[in-house]
Design a protein around this motif. Structure first.
Motif, PDB file in Angstrom:
ATOM      1  N   PRO A   1      42.834   1.281-100.197  1.00 58.43           N
ATOM      2  CA  PRO A   1      44.250   0.968-100.407  1.00 58.43           C
ATOM      3  C   PRO A   1      44.568   0.533-101.832  1.00 58.43           C
ATOM      4  O   PRO A   1      45.601   0.931-102.383  1.00 58.43           O
ATOM      5  N   SER A   2      43.697  -0.233-102.450  1.00 60.09           N
ATOM      6  CA  SER A   2      43.929  -0.639-103.839  1.00 60.09           C
ATOM      7  C   SER A   2      43.934   0.569-104.764  1.00 60.09           C
ATOM      8  O   SER A   2      44.750   0.665-105.690  1.00 60.09           O
TER       9      SER A   2
ATOM     10  N   ARG B   1      53.425   4.955 -97.970  1.00 61.11           N
ATOM     11  CA  ARG B   1      52.826   3.675 -97.616  1.00 61.11           C
ATOM     12  C   ARG B   1      51.447   3.923 -97.027  1.00 61.11           C
ATOM     13  O   ARG B   1      51.196   4.968 -96.428  1.00 61.11           O
ATOM     14  N   THR B   2      50.548   2.976 -97.211  1.00 60.53           N
ATOM     15  CA  THR B   2      49.185   3.183 -96.757  1.00 60.53           C
ATOM     16  C   THR B   2      48.811   2.169 -95.675  1.00 60.53           C
ATOM     17  O   THR B   2      49.121   0.981 -95.778  1.00 60.53           O
ATOM     18  N   PHE B   3      48.195   2.684 -94.612  1.00 61.87           N
ATOM     19  CA  PHE B   3      47.770   1.887 -93.459  1.00 61.87           C
ATOM     20  C   PHE B   3      46.289   2.138 -93.177  1.00 61.87           C
ATOM     21  O   PHE B   3      45.779   3.231 -93.411  1.00 61.87           O
ATOM     22  N   HIS B   4      45.640   1.136 -92.608  1.00 57.61           N
ATOM     23  CA  HIS B   4      44.284   1.319 -92.110  1.00 57.61           C
ATOM     24  C   HIS B   4      44.326   2.241 -90.902  1.00 57.61           C
ATOM     25  O   HIS B   4      45.175   2.085 -90.023  1.00 57.61           O
TER      26      HIS B   4
ATOM     27  N   ILE C   1      53.022   7.978 -94.156  1.00 58.75           N
ATOM     28  CA  ILE C   1      51.791   7.178 -94.144  1.00 58.75           C
ATOM     29  C   ILE C   1      50.625   7.946 -94.772  1.00 58.75           C
ATOM     30  O   ILE C   1      50.379   9.106 -94.448  1.00 58.75           O
ATOM     31  N   VAL C   2      49.900   7.264 -95.644  1.00 56.51           N
ATOM     32  CA  VAL C   2      48.620   7.731 -96.169  1.00 56.51           C
ATOM     33  C   VAL C   2      47.563   6.806 -95.562  1.00 56.51           C
ATOM     34  O   VAL C   2      47.592   5.590 -95.782  1.00 56.51           O
ATOM     35  N   TRP C   3      46.647   7.361 -94.792  1.00 54.48           N
ATOM     36  CA  TRP C   3      45.670   6.541 -94.076  1.00 54.48           C
ATOM     37  C   TRP C   3      44.471   6.193 -94.948  1.00 54.48           C
ATOM     38  O   TRP C   3      44.029   7.009 -95.758  1.00 54.48           O
ATOM     39  N   TRP C   4      43.962   5.000 -94.779  1.00 57.67           N
ATOM     40  CA  TRP C   4      42.703   4.625 -95.440  1.00 57.67           C
ATOM     41  C   TRP C   4      41.689   4.171 -94.396  1.00 57.67           C
ATOM     42  O   TRP C   4      42.051   3.682 -93.335  1.00 57.67           O
ATOM     43  N   GLU C   5      40.412   4.379 -94.716  1.00 60.01           N
ATOM     44  CA  GLU C   5      39.337   4.025 -93.790  1.00 60.01           C
ATOM     45  C   GLU C   5      38.330   3.064 -94.397  1.00 60.01           C
ATOM     46  O   GLU C   5      37.653   2.338 -93.667  1.00 60.01           O
ATOM     47  N   ALA C   6      38.211   3.051 -95.718  1.00 57.86           N
ATOM     48  CA  ALA C   6      37.300   2.124 -96.395  1.00 57.86           C
ATOM     49  C   ALA C   6      38.112   1.075 -97.140  1.00 57.86           C
ATOM     50  O   ALA C   6      39.200   1.363 -97.659  1.00 57.86           O
ATOM     51  N   GLY C   7      37.581  -0.155 -97.171  1.00 57.06           N
ATOM     52  CA  GLY C   7      38.325  -1.285 -97.712  1.00 57.06           C
ATOM     53  C   GLY C   7      38.799  -1.151 -99.140  1.00 57.06           C
ATOM     54  O   GLY C   7      39.811  -1.750 -99.530  1.00 57.06           O
ATOM     55  N   ALA C   8      38.098  -0.377 -99.954  1.00 61.30           N
ATOM     56  CA  ALA C   8      38.486  -0.231-101.351  1.00 61.30           C
ATOM     57  C   ALA C   8      39.617   0.773-101.543  1.00 61.30           C
ATOM     58  O   ALA C   8      40.266   0.794-102.602  1.00 61.30           O
TER      59      ALA C   8
ATOM     60  N   ALA D   1      50.363   5.851-103.163  1.00 66.94           N
ATOM     61  CA  ALA D   1      51.171   5.044-102.249  1.00 66.94           C
ATOM     62  C   ALA D   1      51.782   3.924-103.079  1.00 66.94           C
ATOM     63  O   ALA D   1      51.217   3.520-104.103  1.00 66.94           O
ATOM     64  N   VAL D   2      52.947   3.433-102.661  1.00 67.51           N
ATOM     65  CA  VAL D   2      53.609   2.388-103.440  1.00 67.51           C
ATOM     66  C   VAL D   2      53.524   1.031-102.761  1.00 67.51           C
ATOM     67  O   VAL D   2      53.720  -0.013-103.402  1.00 67.51           O
ATOM     68  N   ILE D   3      53.218   1.038-101.469  1.00 68.27           N
ATOM     69  CA  ILE D   3      53.186  -0.193-100.698  1.00 68.27           C
ATOM     70  C   ILE D   3      52.235   0.033 -99.520  1.00 68.27           C
ATOM     71  O   ILE D   3      52.084   1.171 -99.056  1.00 68.27           O
TER      72      ILE D   3
END
Length: 346
Positions: A214-215, A157-160, A205-212, A223-225
Motif C-alpha cells: 500500500p505504501s 483506493r487500495t485495500f487489503h 479498488i486496487v488490492w494489496w496482499e503484502a504489507g509493503a 492509488a491516492v488513498i
C-alpha cells in the motif's frame, strides 16, 4: 539501533526470569522478515543474554496444518509462536494451543483491551489506518471512512485483499456505530450490507496482499488513498521519505500475540520468555525498532516521546478506534473468507 542490555537485566527481577542451565533452550517462531528481526533485537536476544536460555528461531506463515501435524505426531519443535488473534482463536478451538496460565505471565488487567485471549497474549499492537498521498488530493481526509468518499477524494483506493478490516470499515462507513459492527456482521443482513457498501467503490479498488504494497501504491500515485498497516507507512515515511499522510481516527487495532503450542517440550521456559516480554520495560523495547505499540498499559510511559505519537496505543491516537474481534473471526472467518474471495473474483 543499540539495545541497552543493562535495562533488561534490571527488569529481569521483575519479570521473574532466573539463571538457566547451559542446556536450557527454546524455539520461538514468528513471521520472518523485518518484524522477526526487530522482535529478535527487542525480545529474543536480551532474554537469552540475561537468562542464559538459548533462543533458536523459526518462521511460519500461520498455516495451522503444519502446527496440527506437529501436535498430532507428538513432535512439537516450537515452544512459542507468534499468532494473530484470528489464528489464535482457530488454533485454540482446535486444541492446537495450550490455554495460558496468566498467573505465570502478567495479570490480564495490566494489558490493553483485546490483548488477552485464552490461548494467546498480545505482545505488540499494530493498526490498520487510513493513509493517503497529500500531493494527489486537494482535501485532507479526517476519518478512515473517507476512503468511500469518491467525490471529495477522487482516484484509486487500495485495500487489503482480505475480509478482515475491509468489512468492518465498510460498515463503519455505512453508519454502523463501532460497538455494533461485529453484532451486525453476525447477521446475514449485516454481511450483505457490508458487501453492498463495498460495491459502491469496487471498480476503484486496487488490492494489496503484502504489507509493503500500500505504501508503494500510494507513493507512486497508483492509488491516492487506502487502508494500510501503520508500521509499514511509518517505515516508508522514515526510510523512503514517502511523505504519506496518516489518519488515526477510526483505526482498527490488531495484535501480534505469543502462544504456546500444545505439546511444547519446554513449557516452563516458554512461560519465562513470555513473562519477560510482558514486563513493562521490556514490552516497550519493540517500539524502538518499529512503530508497534506495547500491549502492557504501563509500558507506554517507557516509550520515547518522539516515538509515542506514531504508535496505535498512544492515548491521542485512541480517541476513536475499533479492536479486531478475534472470537468473531475465529467463528465466522472461514465463511466470510469464502464469500469475500467469490466477490473479489466476480
Amino acid at each position: 539501533m543499540k539495545v541497552f542490555y543493562s535495562s533488561f537485566a534490571l527488569a529481569l527481577v521483575v519479570a521473574g526470569t532466573t539463571s538457566a542451565n547451559a542446556a536450557d533452550a527454546i524455539t520461538v517462531t514468528s513471521w520472518g522478515g523485518a518484524l522477526q528481526k526487530n522482535q529478535s533485537s527487542a525480545f529474543m536476544e536480551p532474554f537469552s543474554k540475561v537468562s542464559g536460555v538459548k533462543v533458536s528461531q523459526d518462521e511460519w506463515s500461520g498455516e495451522l496444518a503444519k502446527l496440527r501435524a506437529m501436535t498430532e505426531s507428538g513432535s512439537v519443535v516450537w515452544d512459542v509462536i507468534d499468532v494473530d488473534p484470528q489464528t489464535a482463536e482457530q488454533a485454540c478451538s482446535q486444541g492446537l494451543l495450550d490455554k495460558l496460565d496468566y498467573g505465570k505471565i502478567t495479570p490480564p488487567s495490566t494489558l490493553v483491551k483485546g490483548a488477552v485471549l485464552d490461548c494467546a497474549v498480545g505482545i505488540s499492537s499494530y493498526a490498520t489506518i487510513l493513509a493517503y498521498n497529500p500531493e494527489k488530493l486537494k482535501a485532507k481526509p479526517t476519518s478512515i471512512t473517507d476512503i468511500f468518499d469518491t467525490q471529495k477524494f477522487p482516484g484509486k483506493r487500495t485495500f487489503h485483499k482480505s475480509p478482515v478490516d475491509t468489512l468492518e470499515v465498510a460498515l463503519l462507513a455505512d453508519g454502523v456505530p463501532a460497538d455494533e459492527v461485529y453484532s451486525t456482521l453476525e447477521t446475514p443482513e449485516g454481511v450483505d450490507r457490508a458487501f453492498k457498501k463495498l460495491d459502491t467503490i469496487k471498480k476503484d479498488i486496487v488490492w494489496w496482499e503484502a504489507g509493503a504494497q500500500p505504501s508503494q501504491l500510494l507513493k507512486s500515485g497508483e492509488a491516492v488513498i487506502g487502508l494500510a498497516w501503520n508500521g509499514r507507512v511509518s517505515d516508508a515515511n522514515k526510510s523512503e521519505k514517502a511523505g504519506l499522510g496518516v489518519v488515526w481516527d477510526g483505526q482498527i487495532q490488531g495484535f501480534d500475540m505469543w502462544a504456546i503450542p500444545k505439546g511444547s517440550k519446554n513449557k516452563e521456559l516458554a512461560y519465562k520468555f513470555i513473562k519477560f516480554t510482558t514486563d513493562p520495560k521490556n514490552n516497550a523495547e519493540l517500539s524502538k525498532y518499529v512503530d508497534y505499540g506495547p500491549t502492557v498499559v504501563e509500558a507506554v510511559k517507557n516509550v520515547s516521546p518522539d516515538t509515542l505519537g506514531d504508535l496505535p496505543t498512544a492515548p491521542q491516537n485512541m480517541k476513536n478506534y475499533l479492536v479486531q474481534d478475534a472470537e468473531f473471526w475465529g467463528v465466522y472467518g472461514p465463511d466470510l473468507n469464502a464469500r469475500f474471495s467469490t466477490w473479489v473474483s466476480q
